[in-house]
Design a protein around this motif. Structure first.
Motif, PDB file in Angstrom:
ATOM      1  N   LEU A 253      30.784   8.218  61.741  1.00 21.48           N
ATOM      2  CA  LEU A 253      31.106   6.853  61.027  1.00 21.48           C
ATOM      3  C   LEU A 253      32.315   7.277  60.082  1.00 21.48           C
ATOM      4  CD1 LEU A 253      27.711   5.065  59.873  1.00 21.48           C
ATOM      5  CD2 LEU A 253      29.326   4.349  61.551  1.00 21.48           C
ATOM      6  N   MET A 254      32.357   8.347  59.698  1.00 16.02           N
ATOM      7  CA  MET A 254      33.640   8.763  58.605  1.00 16.02           C
ATOM      8  C   MET A 254      34.482   9.324  59.106  1.00 16.02           C
ATOM      9  SD  MET A 254      32.648   6.893  56.068  1.00 16.02           S
ATOM     10  CE  MET A 254      33.950   7.514  54.784  1.00 16.02           C
ATOM     11  N   GLY A 255      34.298   9.904  60.484  1.00 12.72           N
ATOM     12  CA  GLY A 255      35.353  10.366  61.192  1.00 12.72           C
ATOM     13  C   GLY A 255      35.371  12.149  60.667  1.00 12.72           C
ATOM     14  N   LEU A 256      34.479  12.625  60.119  1.00 17.13           N
ATOM     15  CA  LEU A 256      34.526  13.823  59.439  1.00 17.13           C
ATOM     16  C   LEU A 256      33.631  14.889  60.720  1.00 17.13           C
ATOM     17  CD1 LEU A 256      34.216  13.145  55.933  1.00 17.13           C
ATOM     18  CD2 LEU A 256      36.398  13.914  56.904  1.00 17.13           C
ATOM     19  N   PRO A 257      34.009  16.314  60.650  1.00 14.20           N
ATOM     20  CA  PRO A 257      33.122  17.128  60.871  1.00 14.20           C
ATOM     21  C   PRO A 257      31.492  16.982  60.079  1.00 14.20           C
ATOM     22  CG  PRO A 257      35.117  18.072  60.499  1.00 14.20           C
ATOM     23  CD  PRO A 257      35.013  16.827  59.693  1.00 14.20           C
ATOM     24  N   MET A 258      30.619  17.491  60.958  1.00 13.93           N
ATOM     25  CA  MET A 258      29.380  17.391  60.703  1.00 13.93           C
ATOM     26  C   MET A 258      29.215  18.344  59.307  1.00 13.93           C
ATOM     27  SD  MET A 258      26.790  17.138  63.848  1.00 13.93           S
ATOM     28  CE  MET A 258      25.317  17.515  63.023  1.00 13.93           C
ATOM     29  N   SER A 259      30.185  19.476  59.073  1.00 12.72           N
ATOM     30  CA  SER A 259      29.769  20.361  58.293  1.00 12.72           C
ATOM     31  C   SER A 259      30.140  19.791  56.760  1.00 12.72           C
ATOM     32  CB  SER A 259      30.731  21.788  58.698  1.00 12.72           C
ATOM     33  OG  SER A 259      32.095  21.394  58.826  1.00 12.72           O
ATOM     34  N   PHE A 260      30.921  18.758  56.972  1.00 13.98           N
ATOM     35  CA  PHE A 260      31.474  17.870  55.716  1.00 13.98           C
ATOM     36  C   PHE A 260      30.316  17.049  55.096  1.00 13.98           C
ATOM     37  CE2 PHE A 260      36.156  18.594  55.570  1.00 13.98           C
ATOM     38  CZ  PHE A 260      36.359  19.748  56.279  1.00 13.98           C
ATOM     39  N   VAL A 261      29.399  16.746  55.873  1.00 12.93           N
ATOM     40  CA  VAL A 261      28.258  16.139  55.457  1.00 12.93           C
ATOM     41  C   VAL A 261      26.976  16.921  54.920  1.00 12.93           C
ATOM     42  CG1 VAL A 261      26.197  14.334  56.022  1.00 12.93           C
ATOM     43  CG2 VAL A 261      28.562  14.460  57.228  1.00 12.93           C
ATOM     44  N   LEU A 262      26.837  16.639  53.461  1.00 12.34           N
ATOM     45  CA  LEU A 262      26.108  17.416  52.790  1.00 12.34           C
ATOM     46  C   LEU A 262      24.689  16.858  52.233  1.00 12.34           C
ATOM     47  CD1 LEU A 262      28.684  18.796  50.367  1.00 12.34           C
ATOM     48  CD2 LEU A 262      27.863  19.829  52.481  1.00 12.34           C
ATOM     49  N   PRO A 263      23.505  17.024  52.920  1.00 13.94           N
ATOM     50  CA  PRO A 263      22.265  16.568  52.563  1.00 13.94           C
ATOM     51  C   PRO A 263      21.618  17.020  51.543  1.00 13.94           C
ATOM     52  CG  PRO A 263      21.933  18.132  54.324  1.00 13.94           C
ATOM     53  CD  PRO A 263      23.363  18.120  54.084  1.00 13.94           C
ATOM     54  N   VAL A 264      21.322  15.973  50.647  1.00 13.59           N
ATOM     55  CA  VAL A 264      20.779  16.325  49.319  1.00 13.59           C
ATOM     56  C   VAL A 264      19.432  15.431  49.224  1.00 13.59           C
ATOM     57  CG1 VAL A 264      22.974  17.358  48.217  1.00 13.59           C
ATOM     58  CG2 VAL A 264      22.316  14.911  47.945  1.00 13.59           C
ATOM     59  N   LYS A 265      18.596  15.926  48.150  1.00 10.39           N
ATOM     60  CA  LYS A 265      17.472  15.441  47.749  1.00 10.39           C
ATOM     61  C   LYS A 265      17.652  15.042  46.146  1.00 10.39           C
ATOM     62  CE  LYS A 265      12.447  15.828  46.715  1.00 10.39           C
ATOM     63  NZ  LYS A 265      12.358  15.576  45.479  1.00 10.39           N
ATOM     64  N   ASN A 266      17.691  13.534  45.914  1.00 11.38           N
ATOM     65  CA  ASN A 266      17.755  13.187  44.655  1.00 11.38           C
ATOM     66  C   ASN A 266      16.441  13.474  43.866  1.00 11.38           C
ATOM     67  OD1 ASN A 266      19.129  11.687  46.466  1.00 11.38           O
ATOM     68  ND2 ASN A 266      19.759  10.287  44.736  1.00 11.38           N
ATOM     69  N   TYR A 267      16.735  13.797  42.526  1.00 12.61           N
ATOM     70  CA  TYR A 267      15.663  13.740  41.318  1.00 12.61           C
ATOM     71  C   TYR A 267      15.483  12.243  41.029  1.00 12.61           C
ATOM     72  CZ  TYR A 267      15.250  18.913  40.711  1.00 12.61           C
ATOM     73  OH  TYR A 267      15.118  20.194  40.901  1.00 12.61           O
ATOM     74  N   SER A 268      14.548  11.543  41.554  1.00 15.13           N
ATOM     75  CA  SER A 268      14.401  10.223  41.272  1.00 15.13           C
ATOM     76  C   SER A 268      13.028  10.000  40.588  1.00 15.13           C
ATOM     77  CB  SER A 268      14.453   9.354  42.578  1.00 15.13           C
ATOM     78  OG  SER A 268      13.393   9.621  43.458  1.00 15.13           O
ATOM     79  N   SER A 269      12.080  10.504  40.884  1.00 12.85           N
ATOM     80  CA  SER A 269      10.627  10.151  40.037  1.00 12.85           C
ATOM     81  C   SER A 269       9.811  11.610  39.603  1.00 12.85           C
ATOM     82  CB  SER A 269       9.860   9.355  41.149  1.00 12.85           C
ATOM     83  OG  SER A 269       9.450  10.210  42.099  1.00 12.85           O
ATOM     84  N   GLU A 270      10.479  12.741  39.916  1.00  8.86           N
ATOM     85  CA  GLU A 270       9.875  14.029  39.677  1.00  8.86           C
ATOM     86  C   GLU A 270       9.956  14.008  38.144  1.00  8.86           C
ATOM     87  OE1 GLU A 270      12.211  13.635  41.796  1.00  8.86           O
ATOM     88  OE2 GLU A 270      11.633  14.142  43.765  1.00  8.86           O
ATOM     89  N   LEU A 271       8.772  14.882  37.620  1.00 12.88           N
ATOM     90  CA  LEU A 271       9.015  15.274  36.073  1.00 12.88           C
ATOM     91  C   LEU A 271       9.078  16.446  35.819  1.00 12.88           C
ATOM     92  CD1 LEU A 271       5.326  13.261  35.365  1.00 12.88           C
ATOM     93  CD2 LEU A 271       7.733  12.371  34.875  1.00 12.88           C
ATOM     94  N   SER A 272       9.480  17.062  36.903  1.00 14.93           N
ATOM     95  CA  SER A 272       9.793  18.795  36.643  1.00 14.93           C
ATOM     96  C   SER A 272      10.722  19.027  37.656  1.00 14.93           C
ATOM     97  CB  SER A 272       8.689  19.683  36.779  1.00 14.93           C
ATOM     98  OG  SER A 272       7.767  19.538  37.947  1.00 14.93           O
ATOM     99  N   VAL A 273      11.600  20.036  37.462  1.00 12.58           N
ATOM    100  CA  VAL A 273      12.610  20.396  38.377  1.00 12.58           C
ATOM    101  C   VAL A 273      11.748  21.257  39.603  1.00 12.58           C
ATOM    102  CG1 VAL A 273      14.511  20.501  36.931  1.00 12.58           C
ATOM    103  CG2 VAL A 273      13.058  22.523  37.286  1.00 12.58           C
ATOM    104  N   ASN A 274      12.530  21.523  40.787  1.00 17.33           N
ATOM    105  CA  ASN A 274      12.108  22.224  41.750  1.00 17.33           C
ATOM    106  C   ASN A 274      13.172  23.047  42.231  1.00 17.33           C
ATOM    107  OD1 ASN A 274      11.903  22.494  45.030  1.00 17.33           O
ATOM    108  ND2 ASN A 274       9.911  21.616  44.515  1.00 17.33           N
ATOM    109  N   CYS A 275      12.987  24.420  42.410  1.00 12.39           N
ATOM    110  CA  CYS A 275      13.744  25.387  42.483  1.00 12.39           C
ATOM    111  C   CYS A 275      14.480  25.074  44.145  1.00 12.39           C
ATOM    112  CB  CYS A 275      13.013  26.712  42.742  1.00 12.39           C
ATOM    113  SG  CYS A 275      13.958  28.145  42.906  1.00 12.39           S
ATOM    114  N   ASN A 276      13.856  24.714  45.065  1.00 15.24           N
ATOM    115  CA  ASN A 276      14.242  24.382  46.248  1.00 15.24           C
ATOM    116  C   ASN A 276      15.238  23.100  46.458  1.00 15.24           C
ATOM    117  OD1 ASN A 276      13.051  26.621  47.760  1.00 15.24           O
ATOM    118  ND2 ASN A 276      11.307  25.514  48.061  1.00 15.24           N
ATOM    119  N   THR A 277      15.022  22.039  45.555  1.00 16.40           N
ATOM    120  CA  THR A 277      15.942  21.166  45.462  1.00 16.40           C
ATOM    121  C   THR A 277      17.232  21.506  44.541  1.00 16.40           C
ATOM    122  OG1 THR A 277      13.884  19.424  45.349  1.00 16.40           O
ATOM    123  CG2 THR A 277      16.105  18.617  44.409  1.00 16.40           C
TER     124      THR A 277
END
Length: 91
Positions: free
Chosen positions: A42-66
């Motif tokens: 959609l954006m005309g960029l290479p896949m390596s420019f798309v960075l998947p991330v998980k939001n901290y939205s309802s967690e009460l503590s941090v997660n090392c993998n996130t």
């Protein structure tokens, strides 16, 4: 000067149950890979420019993998900026 572009693909845990259970599966998930491909297309960029991330939205503590996933995305963004400055100063 070209401005470097990256896409943060947020909330990947909401599209894949395996990633929701353990964010370590983000790069192994077929569903996430399809979403990354679609965003890149959609954006005309290479896949390596798309960075998947998980939001901290309802967690009460941090997660090392996130945190690792978020810091990895930040690292890619910083490298992209650095490359942009290198290109700018060399011309």
């Amino acid at each position: 000067m070209d401005i470097p572009h990256v896409i943060l693909l947020t909330k990947v845990d909401q599209v894949c149950k395996a990633v929701e259970a353990d964010v370590q599966y983000v790069y192994r998930s077929r569903i996430v890979k399809e979403r990354v491909h679609k965003a890149a297309e959609l954006m005309g960029l290479p896949m390596s420019f798309v960075l998947p991330v998980k939001n901290y939205s309802s967690e009460l503590s941090v997660n090392c993998n996130t945190d690792i996933l978020l810091l990895s995305a930040l690292n890619c963004i910083l490298h992209s900026i650095s490359d942009g400055f290198d290109d700018y100063t060399s011309s």
